[in-house]
Design a protein around this motif. Sequence first.
Motif, mmCIF file in Angstrom:
data_model
loop_
_atom_site.group_PDB
_atom_site.id
_atom_site.type_symbol
_atom_site.label_atom_id
_atom_site.label_comp_id
_atom_site.label_asym_id
_atom_site.label_seq_id
_atom_site.Cartn_x
_atom_site.Cartn_y
_atom_site.Cartn_z
ATOM 1 N N GLY A 9 0.958 -1.192 0.044
ATOM 2 C CA GLY A 9 -0.097 0.117 0.050
ATOM 3 C C GLY A 9 0.754 1.385 0.068
ATOM 4 N N VAL A 10 2.017 1.100 0.535
ATOM 5 C CA VAL A 10 2.905 2.424 0.571
ATOM 6 C C VAL A 10 3.972 2.604 -0.444
ATOM 7 N N LEU A 11 4.222 1.350 -0.840
ATOM 8 C CA LEU A 11 5.354 1.465 -1.756
ATOM 9 C C LEU A 11 5.462 2.458 -2.948
ATOM 10 N N GLU A 12 4.065 2.526 -3.697
ATOM 11 C CA GLU A 12 3.980 3.697 -4.717
ATOM 12 C C GLU A 12 4.312 5.279 -3.973
ATOM 13 N N HIS A 88 -0.287 13.482 2.738
ATOM 14 C CA HIS A 88 -1.551 13.742 3.655
ATOM 15 C C HIS A 88 -2.103 12.518 4.385
ATOM 16 N N GLN A 89 -2.343 11.649 3.262
ATOM 17 C CA GLN A 89 -3.132 10.325 3.740
ATOM 18 C C GLN A 89 -2.159 9.559 4.807
ATOM 19 N N TRP A 90 -0.869 9.611 4.349
ATOM 20 C CA TRP A 90 -0.224 8.706 5.104
ATOM 21 C C TRP A 90 -0.019 9.380 6.645
ATOM 22 N N SER A 91 0.184 10.605 6.570
ATOM 23 C CA SER A 91 0.137 11.342 7.895
ATOM 24 C C SER A 91 -0.975 11.188 8.917
ATOM 25 N N GLN A 92 -2.270 10.953 8.228
ATOM 26 C CA GLN A 92 -3.495 10.644 8.903
ATOM 27 C C GLN A 92 -3.591 9.304 9.241
#
Lengths: 115, 221
Positions: A9-12, A88-92
């Motif tokens: 999910g976060v690799l991109e 932004h999404q990762w921070s949340q």
Amino acid sequence: MKQSQLIKGVLEGCVLAIISQGETYGLMQALHHHGFPSLVGGTLYPLLAKLEKGGDIVSIKKPSPDGPARKYYMLTPQGKETFQNFQHQWSQLSGHVNQLIDEVHSNDENPGHPG
Amino acid sequence: MTKTQATLDEINRLTEQLAPADQAYFTDLQLYLSTAGLFYDEAQLNDQLLNMLLDLREANQHGQSARAFFGNDPQTMGNHLIQQFPQPKLRDQLGLFSLLLGISWVFQILSSPQTAGGLSLNLVAFILVPILEICAIILIIRILHTSIYPNNHHQWWPYLLTGLIVTITISLIVILNSWVTVGWTFLIPDPWHTILLAAMAIGATVYLLGALLHRWRHHQA
């Protein structure tokens, strides 16, 4: 849970993060260096192709002193926007997950006071 | 030499320098991607392969094999890469179809019987044979593609299927050319059929000489 499933999910976003630092080649080494040691080309190359097809990154060929011209990747304006959204999404998300884990730890330390 | 040919030559040169196991891994992947479809952009595919090969070469210098670098599932990687290939342009598709059609028609004309009035063309064969040949080519490439990473141990089935397709195609071509002639012929009268054959012969000679000259220049460079 397998680490590879978490990474997917976060690799991109991480690839965009590395490319955002400047024209890049040899992304595999950079990702290994940034904490993805188990990443293989089977995951990275299709992802790069997807990002390029989707218009988030572009590649240009530049001459290399070691041999044939290398493909360097750069973020497009759309890619910069995608990366900002990811941040932004990762921070949340990371905030929520950390909060949940803190709650679990705190409950472990004080079993009589749930929540 | 075209850019695509130069990239392909570079890929071949670098692949030869790999260790035998890595060579097998990479050539299988190359063949798998190349046979994914007739119309994908060859230049883009070769660029992708060259990029991966250069990265593999660097990984080799750090002691990593192709399997360690790309992973144990080259087929899935190949499938995911194929999904990202841009849709082929109609112009490219038509170009390849025209080439196959042209080659088929040349052989049709060359093999057509010559009568007292001129060249007798079998119209049914003229239309159906290229379609049959194109279908056979697409099927054989499809079989080749699926046989690179076989799902079972029956390694003989691609040979059997290819043999069947070739046999059926040739049989149908022979039937179309020899049986369905009555009422379906078109006569190219003299001297037009002679002019047509001469034009084809000149065209083929010029093409052959051009190709030989191109190869000679490439070897000189």
